[in-house]
Design a protein around this motif. Structure first.
Motif, short mmCIF file in Angstrom:
data_model
loop_
_atom_site.label_atom_id
_atom_site.label_comp_id
_atom_site.label_asym_id
_atom_site.label_seq_id
_atom_site.Cartn_x
_atom_site.Cartn_y
_atom_site.Cartn_z
N ARG A 259 2.94 4.39 -2.88
CA ARG A 259 3.54 5.48 -2.14
C ARG A 259 4.16 6.60 -2.97
NH1 ARG A 259 5.91 6.39 3.07
NH2 ARG A 259 7.37 8.07 2.79
N GLU A 260 4.77 6.28 -4.05
CA GLU A 260 5.67 7.24 -4.68
C GLU A 260 4.99 8.37 -5.46
OE1 GLU A 260 8.56 5.11 -6.93
OE2 GLU A 260 9.31 4.05 -5.17
N SER B 258 -3.26 7.67 11.08
CA SER B 258 -1.80 7.64 11.19
C SER B 258 -1.28 6.20 11.23
CB SER B 258 -1.34 8.40 12.42
OG SER B 258 -1.65 9.77 12.28
N GLY B 259 -2.06 5.28 11.79
CA GLY B 259 -1.67 3.87 11.81
C GLY B 259 -1.53 3.29 10.42
N SER C 294 1.90 1.82 8.63
CA SER C 294 2.04 0.50 8.01
C SER C 294 2.62 0.61 6.59
CB SER C 294 0.69 -0.23 7.98
OG SER C 294 -0.21 0.39 7.11
N ILE C 295 2.28 1.68 5.88
CA ILE C 295 2.87 1.88 4.55
C ILE C 295 4.33 2.28 4.68
CG2 ILE C 295 2.78 3.26 2.43
CD1 ILE C 295 -0.27 3.48 2.91
N ASP C 296 4.65 3.13 5.66
CA ASP C 296 6.04 3.53 5.89
C ASP C 296 6.93 2.35 6.23
OD1 ASP C 296 5.85 6.23 5.36
OD2 ASP C 296 5.44 6.79 7.43
N GLU C 297 6.39 1.39 6.98
CA GLU C 297 7.19 0.25 7.41
C GLU C 297 7.39 -0.79 6.31
OE1 GLU C 297 5.07 -1.07 10.86
OE2 GLU C 297 5.90 0.52 12.12
N ALA C 298 6.59 -0.71 5.26
CA ALA C 298 6.73 -1.66 4.15
C ALA C 298 7.97 -1.33 3.34
CB ALA C 298 5.49 -1.61 3.25
N ALA C 299 8.70 -2.36 3.00
CA ALA C 299 9.91 -2.17 2.19
C ALA C 299 9.50 -2.04 0.73
CB ALA C 299 10.84 -3.35 2.37
N LEU C 300 9.85 -0.91 0.14
CA LEU C 300 9.57 -0.71 -1.28
C LEU C 300 10.87 -0.87 -2.06
CD1 LEU C 300 7.12 2.31 -1.29
CD2 LEU C 300 6.57 -0.09 -1.53
N PRO C 301 10.88 -1.47 -3.19
CA PRO C 301 9.74 -2.04 -3.89
C PRO C 301 9.30 -3.37 -3.27
CG PRO C 301 11.73 -2.41 -5.17
CD PRO C 301 12.12 -1.58 -3.97
N ILE C 302 8.03 -3.65 -3.40
CA ILE C 302 7.45 -4.89 -2.86
C ILE C 302 8.01 -6.07 -3.67
CG2 ILE C 302 5.29 -6.16 -2.50
CD1 ILE C 302 5.43 -3.73 -0.70
N PRO C 303 8.56 -7.09 -3.01
CA PRO C 303 9.23 -8.17 -3.75
C PRO C 303 8.30 -9.24 -4.32
CG PRO C 303 9.53 -8.46 -1.40
CD PRO C 303 8.80 -7.16 -1.58
N GLU D 157 3.28 -10.27 -0.67
CA GLU D 157 3.58 -9.12 0.20
C GLU D 157 2.71 -7.93 -0.16
OE1 GLU D 157 6.99 -8.26 1.93
OE2 GLU D 157 7.74 -10.30 1.98
N ALA D 158 2.43 -7.75 -1.46
CA ALA D 158 1.53 -6.66 -1.89
C ALA D 158 0.13 -6.90 -1.34
CB ALA D 158 1.49 -6.58 -3.41
N ARG D 159 -0.31 -8.14 -1.38
CA ARG D 159 -1.64 -8.46 -0.84
C ARG D 159 -1.67 -8.26 0.67
NH1 ARG D 159 -4.44 -14.24 -1.79
NH2 ARG D 159 -2.64 -14.86 -0.57
N ASN D 160 -0.61 -8.65 1.36
CA ASN D 160 -0.56 -8.44 2.82
C ASN D 160 -0.60 -6.96 3.17
OD1 ASN D 160 -0.43 -11.20 3.22
ND2 ASN D 160 1.80 -11.23 3.45
N LEU D 161 0.14 -6.14 2.43
CA LEU D 161 0.16 -4.71 2.72
C LEU D 161 -1.21 -4.09 2.45
CD1 LEU D 161 1.52 -2.08 3.50
CD2 LEU D 161 2.36 -1.90 1.15
#
Length: 174
Positions: free
Chosen positions: A84-85, A115-116, A120-129, A133-137
């Motif tokens: 994202r960044e 837009s969907g 989904s990227i907007d809803e992901a909490a960054l940084p990915i822990p 979670e990275a694979r799921n996103l």
């Protein structure tokens, strides 16, 4: 009167140069996002299977980021930059730019599908822990891209499955 530098895609509608430009670039941005998502997904899958942590994933993605023109000062930010960044080489930027191109030429269903992915990227909490979670996103991004491609097929190409007879006739003709 026929517009000289345009292609007809319907009897009463024209595909102008600017619309072709937007279509081409929409496709290129979607491909770029898919490529980045597949790279992250592959490394995240390897990290999950080997039991590695997020730091291993971050360091593994450094070369992928550098290839895309993202300077890496802090390897712990690599995944966030690719997702994202980074303002020109991230999945988010690629999808947002594809949506911008789609608004010029695409149907509403296409814009909603793109837009969907952004949502989904907007809803992901960054940084990915975790690598999982990275694979799921990235799986969600790839599924979203698949639905975008389905909308493109349905909206513009209206392709239906061929019957066995049609498949056989095409095979015989070759």
């Amino acid at each position: 009167m026929v517009e000289p530098r345009s292609l007809s895609f319907n009897n009463d509608r024209w595909l102008t140069d600017s619309r072709i430009y937007n279509l081409i670039w929409m496709g290129r941005w979607l491909e770029r996002a898919e490529n980045i998502a597949r790279v992250i997904n592959t490394f995240a899958g390897a990290a999950v299977e080997s039991g590695s942590d997020i730091e291993w994933l971050q360091h593994s993605l450094v070369n992928a980021a550098v290839i895309r023109g993202i300077p890496i000062d802090d390897p712990t930010r690599t995944l966030s930059l690719l997702l994202r960044e980074h303002n020109s080489s991230s999945i988010y930027h690629s999808i947002a730019t594809a949506r911008n191109n789609a608004t010029q030429v695409g149907p509403v269903e296409l814009i909603r599908a793109i837009s969907g992915i952004i949502q989904s990227i907007d809803e992901a909490a960054l940084p990915i822990p975790t690598p999982d979670e990275a694979r799921n996103l990235t799986n969600a991004v790839l599924e979203g891209l698949s639905s975008v491609y389905d909308v493109i097929e349905a909206s513009w190409f209206h392709r239906e499955s061929m019957s066995e007879e049609e498949v056989y006739l095409r095979f015989v003709q070759q």
